[in-house]
Design a protein around this motif. Structure first.
Motif, PDB file in Angstrom:
ATOM      1  N   UNK A  34      35.920 -22.870 -21.061  1.00  0.00           N
ATOM      2  CA  UNK A  34      35.451 -24.399 -21.235  1.00  0.00           C
ATOM      3  C   UNK A  34      34.121 -24.775 -20.672  1.00  0.00           C
ATOM      4  N   UNK A  35      33.630 -23.744 -19.751  1.00  0.00           N
ATOM      5  CA  UNK A  35      32.269 -23.901 -19.001  1.00  0.00           C
ATOM      6  C   UNK A  35      31.204 -22.837 -19.295  1.00  0.00           C
ATOM      7  N   UNK A  36      31.594 -21.723 -20.174  1.00  0.00           N
ATOM      8  CA  UNK A  36      30.793 -20.915 -20.337  1.00  0.00           C
ATOM      9  C   UNK A  36      29.709 -21.214 -21.486  1.00  0.00           C
ATOM     10  N   UNK A  37      28.388 -20.725 -21.169  1.00  0.00           N
ATOM     11  CA  UNK A  37      27.642 -20.940 -22.414  1.00  0.00           C
ATOM     12  C   UNK A  37      27.896 -19.825 -23.553  1.00  0.00           C
ATOM     13  N   UNK A  38      27.292 -20.168 -24.655  1.00  0.00           N
ATOM     14  CA  UNK A  38      27.649 -19.117 -25.580  1.00  0.00           C
ATOM     15  C   UNK A  38      27.106 -17.752 -25.371  1.00  0.00           C
ATOM     16  N   UNK A  39      25.990 -17.732 -24.654  1.00  0.00           N
ATOM     17  CA  UNK A  39      25.667 -16.281 -24.241  1.00  0.00           C
ATOM     18  C   UNK A  39      26.820 -15.520 -23.113  1.00  0.00           C
ATOM     19  N   UNK A  40      27.085 -16.450 -22.429  1.00  0.00           N
ATOM     20  CA  UNK A  40      28.124 -16.084 -21.573  1.00  0.00           C
ATOM     21  C   UNK A  40      29.530 -15.434 -22.163  1.00  0.00           C
ATOM     22  N   UNK A  41      29.622 -15.702 -23.396  1.00  0.00           N
ATOM     23  CA  UNK A  41      30.906 -15.101 -24.084  1.00  0.00           C
ATOM     24  C   UNK A  41      30.543 -13.651 -24.384  1.00  0.00           C
ATOM     25  N   UNK A  42      29.411 -13.039 -24.289  1.00  0.00           N
ATOM     26  CA  UNK A  42      29.107 -11.540 -24.706  1.00  0.00           C
ATOM     27  C   UNK A  42      29.131 -10.828 -23.278  1.00  0.00           C
ATOM     28  N   UNK A 170      35.380 -10.227 -32.260  1.00  0.00           N
ATOM     29  CA  UNK A 170      35.431 -10.804 -30.846  1.00  0.00           C
ATOM     30  C   UNK A 170      33.957 -10.491 -29.808  1.00  0.00           C
ATOM     31  N   UNK A 171      33.438 -11.199 -29.346  1.00  0.00           N
ATOM     32  CA  UNK A 171      32.335 -11.057 -28.603  1.00  0.00           C
ATOM     33  C   UNK A 171      32.558  -9.905 -27.614  1.00  0.00           C
ATOM     34  N   UNK A 172      31.345  -9.063 -27.131  1.00  0.00           N
ATOM     35  CA  UNK A 172      31.437  -8.067 -26.213  1.00  0.00           C
ATOM     36  C   UNK A 172      32.463  -6.929 -26.684  1.00  0.00           C
ATOM     37  N   UNK A 173      33.734  -6.919 -26.902  1.00  0.00           N
ATOM     38  CA  UNK A 173      34.331  -5.652 -27.137  1.00  0.00           C
ATOM     39  C   UNK A 173      34.019  -5.302 -28.448  1.00  0.00           C
ATOM     40  N   UNK A 174      33.460  -6.088 -29.358  1.00  0.00           N
ATOM     41  CA  UNK A 174      33.248  -5.491 -30.499  1.00  0.00           C
ATOM     42  C   UNK A 174      32.164  -4.622 -30.865  1.00  0.00           C
ATOM     43  N   UNK A 175      31.459  -4.863 -29.803  1.00  0.00           N
ATOM     44  CA  UNK A 175      30.192  -3.834 -29.672  1.00  0.00           C
ATOM     45  C   UNK A 175      30.619  -2.396 -29.331  1.00  0.00           C
ATOM     46  N   UNK A 176      31.432  -2.398 -28.666  1.00  0.00           N
ATOM     47  CA  UNK A 176      32.146  -1.071 -28.187  1.00  0.00           C
ATOM     48  C   UNK A 176      33.342  -0.470 -29.252  1.00  0.00           C
ATOM     49  N   UNK A 345      26.332 -39.467 -18.593  1.00  0.00           N
ATOM     50  CA  UNK A 345      25.274 -39.646 -17.863  1.00  0.00           C
ATOM     51  C   UNK A 345      23.966 -38.668 -18.419  1.00  0.00           C
ATOM     52  N   UNK A 346      24.289 -37.785 -19.354  1.00  0.00           N
ATOM     53  CA  UNK A 346      23.349 -36.873 -19.970  1.00  0.00           C
ATOM     54  C   UNK A 346      22.664 -37.569 -21.027  1.00  0.00           C
ATOM     55  N   UNK A 347      23.396 -38.473 -21.779  1.00  0.00           N
ATOM     56  CA  UNK A 347      22.631 -39.059 -22.732  1.00  0.00           C
ATOM     57  C   UNK A 347      23.288 -38.347 -24.108  1.00  0.00           C
ATOM     58  N   UNK A 348      23.763 -37.045 -24.215  1.00  0.00           N
ATOM     59  CA  UNK A 348      24.295 -36.346 -25.269  1.00  0.00           C
ATOM     60  C   UNK A 348      25.534 -36.790 -25.791  1.00  0.00           C
ATOM     61  N   UNK A 349      25.885 -36.445 -26.979  1.00  0.00           N
ATOM     62  CA  UNK A 349      27.261 -36.675 -27.482  1.00  0.00           C
ATOM     63  C   UNK A 349      28.339 -36.196 -26.920  1.00  0.00           C
ATOM     64  N   UNK A 350      27.887 -34.658 -26.515  1.00  0.00           N
ATOM     65  CA  UNK A 350      28.936 -33.873 -26.075  1.00  0.00           C
ATOM     66  C   UNK A 350      28.427 -32.951 -25.077  1.00  0.00           C
ATOM     67  N   UNK A 351      29.273 -32.544 -24.194  1.00  0.00           N
ATOM     68  CA  UNK A 351      28.776 -31.392 -23.272  1.00  0.00           C
ATOM     69  C   UNK A 351      28.393 -30.115 -24.051  1.00  0.00           C
ATOM     70  N   UNK A 352      27.346 -29.551 -23.539  1.00  0.00           N
ATOM     71  CA  UNK A 352      27.150 -28.149 -24.054  1.00  0.00           C
ATOM     72  C   UNK A 352      27.089 -27.263 -22.781  1.00  0.00           C
ATOM     73  N   UNK A 353      28.180 -26.310 -22.774  1.00  0.00           N
ATOM     74  CA  UNK A 353      28.011 -25.428 -21.500  1.00  0.00           C
ATOM     75  C   UNK A 353      26.903 -24.632 -21.434  1.00  0.00           C
ATOM     76  N   UNK A 354      26.527 -24.818 -20.053  1.00  0.00           N
ATOM     77  CA  UNK A 354      25.238 -23.766 -19.775  1.00  0.00           C
ATOM     78  C   UNK A 354      25.475 -22.777 -18.528  1.00  0.00           C
ATOM     79  N   UNK A 355      26.879 -22.873 -18.188  1.00  0.00           N
ATOM     80  CA  UNK A 355      26.992 -21.848 -17.183  1.00  0.00           C
ATOM     81  C   UNK A 355      27.075 -20.480 -17.471  1.00  0.00           C
ATOM     82  N   UNK A 356      27.056 -19.670 -16.586  1.00  0.00           N
ATOM     83  CA  UNK A 356      27.164 -18.129 -17.010  1.00  0.00           C
ATOM     84  C   UNK A 356      28.918 -18.054 -16.638  1.00  0.00           C
ATOM     85  N   UNK A 357      29.317 -16.856 -17.052  1.00  0.00           N
ATOM     86  CA  UNK A 357      30.677 -16.565 -16.974  1.00  0.00           C
ATOM     87  C   UNK A 357      31.103 -16.757 -15.490  1.00  0.00           C
ATOM     88  N   UNK A 358      30.242 -15.841 -14.517  1.00  0.00           N
ATOM     89  CA  UNK A 358      30.794 -16.029 -13.091  1.00  0.00           C
ATOM     90  C   UNK A 358      30.684 -17.314 -12.581  1.00  0.00           C
TER      91      UNK A 358
END
Length: 409
Positions: A34-42, A170-176, A345-358
């Motif tokens: 739910x909270x990982x960014x798109x980059x974190x999925x890799x 699938x992200x990450x594993x498909x590279x291998x 509070x952010x003014x956006x219509x939805x929350x866009x995750x920006x956290x890393x996986x950790x």
């Protein structure tokens, strides 16, 4: 299943530990997703929780449910079948409705018909009541039939349309390992149209009846072996069968690399995919679930002499297992509500995750810590007003003298 059995000798520790462990993992998985960014999925961390653990964790949770149903019947003993049916109908309806309430409270009514695991468990509770009258060999035949026919049934409609229109590596594993693991392009798109609701319920949702009903049924068969004292001698065979299923899963997925990603919908030979549950993934889930359960049963219920001394970690898992329904419900509120509140509070219509996986994982660990503190004090107050407490009160209305069996920690 015979209705008259001896009184139980005590809780099966491995079931509580296994169920509690995956409730822990489930919170971490859902926070990472739910909270990982798109980059974190890799990242490897995202893959480890979202796929390496979650792919078979849900199946194991359902397997434990099937085993628990048999143990519950053993504790009840020789009781009129009509009374047992009323109990199963009440419990199943209650869990089903709690599942819908959870989705509405966490995500809103627009997500009501995505069919999460609690609605499936509610249905499975009723289905397992009727399964108790069938021999184990026939139940295993039903399991095989459902696993084989489900892809064929999914091929009659455009299931991919509900999941973003297609599938990708699938992200990450498909590279291998290219081509062996795929995932849908987007989350399940639910609808209030009746035909779509029913299609999602039976075949297309997050946890549709087919093929997911097979795991509680397998659990029921294992539970029968357990209560009749035969599971101990079955362990070597259980481990061998588990490993064979795991190996077959990777062989099927390897062969499926030559096919289009969309083959996970309707083909038996296809890559691994969790949504929808591909045939190769089903094999992996069955294998991992019975193999790991066999190990835990050996460690906690066969080898362990002093079952009263289970250690602090196992005690924590056991407490979590005792509050499994409440724990699951509350963790969804902890995920869903911030995702609804932050955009205000952010003014956006939805929350866009920006956290890393950790960072997302650390949020999940913090959530688990909060939930465990809540459960600790709730237990000291005799679980009053928990979802389990309410279910016990309701069950007593149709089953006089009923007392919920929990392992004291």
């Amino acid at each position: 299943m015979p209705t008259q059995m001896s009184k139980p000798q005590g809780r099966v520790i491995s079931i509580d530990v296994f169920r509690g462990f995956f409730l822990f993992i489930m919170v971490l998985v859902h926070f990472v997703i739910a909270y990982s960014s798109e980059e974190a999925t890799n990242s490897f961390l995202y893959f480890f929780f979202d796929d390496a653990l979650a792919d078979w964790g849900a199946a194991s949770f359902l397997l434990m449910m099937g085993i628990s149903q048999v143990l519950s019947a053993k504790r009840v003993g020789d009781v009129d079948n009509l009374l047992l049916f009323k109990r199963a109908l009440l419990r199943g309806t209650y869990i089903f409705m709690v599942g819908l309430l959870m989705l509405a409270c966490a995500w809103g009514f627009e997500e009501l018909w995505v069919w999460d695991i609690l609605t499936l468990m509610g249905v499975a509770t009723i289905v397992l009541f009727f399964c108790r009258f069938l021999p184990s060999w026939l139940l295993l035949g039903v399991v095989i039939a459902v696993a084989l026919v489900t892809p064929h049934l999914r091929g009659f409609f455009d299931l991919a349309a509900n999941w973003g229109g297609g599938f990708e590596g699938m992200p990450f594993i498909s590279y291998h390992v290219p081509g062996m693991f795929v995932t849908p392009l987007s989350e399940y798109a639910s609808s209030w149209q009746f035909t779509e609701v029913m299609r999602g319920f039976f075949l297309a949702g997050f946890f549709p009846v087919m093929p997911w009903i097979i795991f509680p049924i397998i659990g029921l068969v294992l539970g029968r072996r357990l209560v009749h004292g035969k599971l101990r001698r079955d362990l070597p065979l259980l481990w061998i069968v588990g490993l064979l299923f795991i190996c077959s899963a990777f062989i099927i997925a390897h062969l499926g690399k030559a096919k289009l990603p969309s083959s996970v919908v309707s083909d038996l030979i296809s890559p691994m995919c969790f949504y929808p549950d591909s045939f190769s993934m089903i094999n992996f889930q069955v294998g991992m679930s019975i193999f790991v359960f066999g190990i835990l049963y050996f460690l906690f219920d066969v080898r362990k002499k002093d079952k009263a001394n289970i250690g602090p970690i196992s005690r924590l898992f056991t407490r979590t297992s005792n509050f499994s329904l409440t724990f699951y419900f509350l963790h969804y509120m902890m995920i869903g509500w911030p995702l609804k509140i932050i955009p205000l509070f952010s003014g956006n219509d939805k929350f866009d995750p920006f956290f890393g996986a950790l960072a997302s994982l650390l949020l999940g660990i913090a959530a688990v810590a909060v939930l465990e503190v809540i459960l600790y004090y709730w237990e000291r107050k005799h679980s009053v007003y928990s979802l389990e407490w309410v279910l016990t009160k309701l069950t007593k209305l149709v089953f006089p003298g009923y007392e919920r069996s929990v392992r004291k920690v």
